[in-house]
Motif scaffolding. Structure first.
Motif, PDB file in Angstrom:
ATOM      1  N   UNK A 393       0.820  -1.216   0.000  1.00 32.85           N
ATOM      2  CA  UNK A 393       0.000   0.000   0.000  1.00 32.85           C
ATOM      3  C   UNK A 393       0.846   1.255   0.000  1.00 32.85           C
ATOM      4  N   UNK A 394       1.905   1.277   0.820  1.00 31.94           N
ATOM      5  CA  UNK A 394       2.794   2.444   0.843  1.00 31.94           C
ATOM      6  C   UNK A 394       3.485   2.638  -0.502  1.00 31.94           C
ATOM      7  N   UNK A 395       3.897   1.550  -1.115  1.00 33.18           N
ATOM      8  CA  UNK A 395       4.545   1.654  -2.423  1.00 33.18           C
ATOM      9  C   UNK A 395       3.575   2.184  -3.473  1.00 33.18           C
ATOM     10  N   UNK A 443      -2.584   1.445 -15.132  1.00 34.97           N
ATOM     11  CA  UNK A 443      -2.284   0.764 -13.871  1.00 34.97           C
ATOM     12  C   UNK A 443      -0.991   1.316 -13.270  1.00 34.97           C
ATOM     13  N   UNK A 444      -0.833   1.093 -11.974  1.00 39.64           N
ATOM     14  CA  UNK A 444       0.373   1.490 -11.247  1.00 39.64           C
ATOM     15  C   UNK A 444       1.207   0.232 -11.000  1.00 39.64           C
ATOM     16  N   UNK A 445       2.462   0.294 -11.405  1.00 43.36           N
ATOM     17  CA  UNK A 445       3.335  -0.872 -11.299  1.00 43.36           C
ATOM     18  C   UNK A 445       4.115  -0.840  -9.987  1.00 43.36           C
ATOM     19  N   UNK A 446       3.947  -1.884  -9.205  1.00 47.07           N
ATOM     20  CA  UNK A 446       4.660  -2.046  -7.943  1.00 47.07           C
ATOM     21  C   UNK A 446       5.150  -3.479  -7.874  1.00 47.07           C
ATOM     22  N   UNK A 447       6.448  -3.638  -7.678  1.00 46.15           N
ATOM     23  CA  UNK A 447       7.041  -4.980  -7.600  1.00 46.15           C
ATOM     24  C   UNK A 447       6.698  -5.827  -8.830  1.00 46.15           C
TER      25      UNK A 447
END
Length: 764
Positions: A393-395, A443-447
């Motif tokens: 969530x923070x990322x 979309x938002x890319x995280x990991x």
């Protein structure tokens, strides 16, 4: 009388010659040669002590100067000034500075001229430091005790007792006292100057301004101007790099190109030694002060005078260095506090306070016309944290912040206002609803994982807002809440009608609080009948609010307000208690077989004290739990299934019956409902009211009732208002009915009359 002093001095000269010739006797009073040996060397850098002789007899002037000629007091020579009257002395005292001692005759142009001059010196001229030795040849004119008591003098002597050595002793005592007073005054002035300097240093907003002000203050500490320079060295030094020149007075700065290495050698070398040895470096006219900075960041402050620095000046400079260190540390702390106050710690972007300050500054400098404030709240972000974890969530919040900053660069400002709420300030050409929604299309890319997010937006045109930062933020928040209540994922611009609605809502909540406190709410009871026998089998307790001005306020209006305002727990307990009292009263009147239906909101079910509250009410009212039915809506299905099942099981264990209200309008699954310990389903009135209208054949009602039968639950239809509706429901196999066709809601006393008049129900 002065002639006598001259005669005495001449006699002592002759006696000295005789003693020096014979070397047979020693007399302290006239042993001049030995006295001169103990005086010590004359300091060429220190000015002589200035002594004013005030006497109307010229011989006294000559004799005094002759007696003290070539004498040193504390390593400094004597310089005499002469006045032959009080008026002349007063003129000299006004013109000549730094007079240490006044040797003052009492009787001059008048018998009290000397005493009057004392008053003038102290009261009119304000010379508190100068020492006054009163000398008189006529003691009767000014008795010693009275003179010392009534006048601010430091010594009183008759001229006959002032031999050379005693005159020297009196003068030494007076000068020592004068020096101490001067030192105290200098220290007091220095401390006062340091306090003012400290205030000015702490007023600086940036480190650059602080460094320059430090140099300015150091250069102006003394009457004669100083040259000053301030430099810093990384601790530990990086790759042997020289210290950085932070600031310097114009005279020094003109000799450099702004770098430490180009400073003059007599400035650079002491500073270099000061920083490398971490200690003060002192020369005759130069002092390099080591200033320990916060987090081991040392500073070197050099001051250079035109002449040798006195001990008092050196002490003051040492105090100034300590003050600079404290102010530097405080400024660094204030800088961190300011950053903490105006920066979001997670995302390292401006926070709510910073956004408000930016709006206010923009309003003050250029005005807000053509600028927009937007709030965006990420939809269902709590679910994201719950499912993916707070780290992810923070990322995601970092990713959202980066995209917003890329999409809305300066002069726009991006700030984080809450856990998943952002604020944007900028020109309306840049910030609009389409540009905001565009940020969430991709979309938002995280990991290396793609996460799609949506957001709701509240915008306000700042040229239409009466207030500044706080008011603008409040307006945008109102628009955002309106979107979240109606259609998440969309956006609205603020309009004044939104604020008026909010004010009306707040006012209504306050009225509701007052109505609850004044016991102006009431319950009505609507009978429920069996479709098969037509007999009354129960009643539903319905809360009513007559309103302060007689206009009833519908439950559909004030119940949601009570839930949002946190009043529903108190209100729900009151309703339950009143309904149980009514059921007990009905039982006492012979209607004990009637069940009492009471609505319970999801907020009440979620409250950890709900079961305990229910037990208290049952115990206090003493009703049979079998005659109580709690009605809940399908929205309880959103609660944790395990907790809900346990809660309903606990209720059933107490002998209560449970009903699902407004069945068919929710989103619960039938399999889920089937697992719950439910006794009855209440078919929503919206399905009943359509029966028999515009060719409606009741397909929806038929399906809903069929589903209830499949679940093997008792069905009761709400809102039956016509005979054909009742007949159709009977054909569909509905078990029970409730509505205006059979009976309207009524107060407790009317209900008892109705039950007496309709023991077998309503006949049509």
């Amino acid at each position: 009388m002065p002639a006598e002093l001259v005669v005495e001095v001449a006699a002592r000269v002759r006696e000295t010659a005789r003693i020096m010739a014979t070397s047979q006797h020693t007399d302290e009073l006239i042993h001049w040669a030995e006295e001169s040996k103990v005086q010590g060397p004359v300091s060429p850098d220190l000015p002589p002590w200035r002594v004013l002789i005030v006497d109307d007899d010229q011989d006294v002037h000559q004799a005094t100067e002759f007696a003290l000629k070539h004498q040193l007091i504390q390593g400094r020579a004597l310089h005499f000034l002469n006045a032959h009257s009080a008026a002349e002395a007063q003129h000299l005292l006004r013109q000549e500075p730094d007079i240490a001692v006044v040797l003052l005759d009492v009787v001059m142009e008048s018998e009290h001229a000397g005493l009057e001059l004392v008053r003038t010196i102290r009261e009119e001229l304000g010379l508190e430091a100068v020492r006054i030795v009163l000398r008189t040849g006529q003691p009767g004119y000014a008795p010693e005790m009275e003179a010392i008591r009534d006048y601010d003098i430091n010594d009183y002597k008759t001229k006959t007792e002032l031999t050379r050595n005693r005159l020297y002793s009196v003068l030494t005592t007076a000068i020592r006292s004068y020096r101490q007073i001067q030192a105290l005054n200098s220290q007091r002035a220095g401390l006062s100057q340091l306090a003012e300097s400290s205030n000015r240093l702490l007023q600086q907003d940036t480190l650059e301004a602080f460094f320059q002000q430090t140099v300015t203050e150091a250069a102006s500490l003394f009457a004669s101007p100083l040259q000053a320079a301030l430099c810093a060295r990384a601790s530990p030094p990086v790759n042997g790099e020289p210290p950085r020149l932070l600031a310097a007075t114009p005279g020094l700065l003109a000799a450099t190109d702004g770098s430490f290495s180009t400073l003059p050698g007599n400035v650079r070398e002491p500073l270099q030694a000061c920083l490398s040895q971490r200690s003060h470096q002192q020369k005759t006219d130069t002092l390099a002060l080591y200033v320990r900075g916060p987090e081991s960041a040392p500073l070197g402050l050099l001051v250079q005078a035109e002449q040798a620095l006195t001990r008092d000046q050196l002490n003051l400079l040492h105090l100034f260095a300590a003050q600079v260190a404290t102010c530097f540390e405080n400024l660094t702390l204030l800088k961190r506090l300011r950053r903490s106050a105006f920066t979001d710690p997670l995302l390292d972007i401006p926070n709510r306070s910073s956004l408000i300050v930016s709006i206010n500054e923009k309003a003050r400098q250029d005005g807000l016309e053509g600028w927009v404030l937007a709030l965006l709240d990420i939809d269902q972000f709590a679910v994201v944290n719950h499912v993916l974890g707070y780290r992810t969530g923070d990322q995601l919040l970092h990713a959202v912040a980066r995209r917003l900053q890329q999409q809305f660069p300066a002069p726009a400002l991006v700030a984080r206002l809450g856990s998943d709420t952002f604020g944007l300030l900028g020109p309306k050409e840049h910030i609009s609803l389409p540009t905001l929604q565009r940020c969430f299309r991709n979309a938002f890319n995280v990991n290396e994982q793609a996460h799609r997010l949506s957001a709701s937006f509240g915008l306000v045109r700042l040229d239409g807002v009466a207030g500044q930062g706080e008011e603008a933020l409040r307006s945008a928040h109102i628009a955002l809440k309106r979107v979240q209540e109606r259609d998440r994922g969309q956006g609205l611009y603020y309009h004044e009608t939104m604020a008026s609605e909010i004010r009306s809502r707040v006012s209504l909540v306050e009225e509701l609080r007052k109505a609850m406190a004044d016991n102006r709410l009431c319950l009505t009871y609507q009978p429920q009948l069996s479709l098969i026998s037509g007999r009354p089998i129960g009643v539903e307790a319905l809360i009513r609010w007559p309103g302060e001005h007689g206009d009833p306020i519908p439950p559909s209006v004030f119940i949601p307000l009570a839930e949002k305002a946190g009043l529903i727990i108190e209100l729900g307990e009151w309703v339950l208690r009143e309904a149980c009292h009514a059921q007990r009263e009905l039982a006492a009147a012979g209607h004990g077989d009637l069940r009492m239906g009471v609505n319970v909101s999801v907020k009440q079910f979620e409250h950890p004290d709900f079961i305990a509250m229910l037990d208290r009410v049952l115990s206090d009212t003493g009703i049979d739990p079998a005659h109580l039915e709690l009605e809940i809506t399908e929205s309880v299905a959103a609660l944790d299934p395990e907790r809900l099942t346990q809660l309903l099981t606990n209720l059933k264990a107490r002998g209560l019956s449970l009903a699902i209200d407004d069945f068919g309008t929710g989103f619960s699954s039938l399999s889920y409902l089937h697992r719950l310990p439910i006794d009855r389903l209440k078919v929503d009135r919206s399905f009943i009211q359509q029966l028999g209208q515009d060719g409606d054949r009741g397909e929806i009602a038929r399906v809903v009732i069929s589903l209830g039968k499949t679940l093997q639950l008792v069905l009761i239809a709400e809102g039956v208002e016509r005979a054909n509706q009742a007949e159709f429901l009977r054909e569909l196999g509905c078990d029970e009915v409730q509505g205006f066709y059979f009976a309207r809601p009524m107060k407790r006393a009317h209900l008892q009359h109705w039950l007496q008049e309709h023991p077998l129900g309503v006949s049509h």
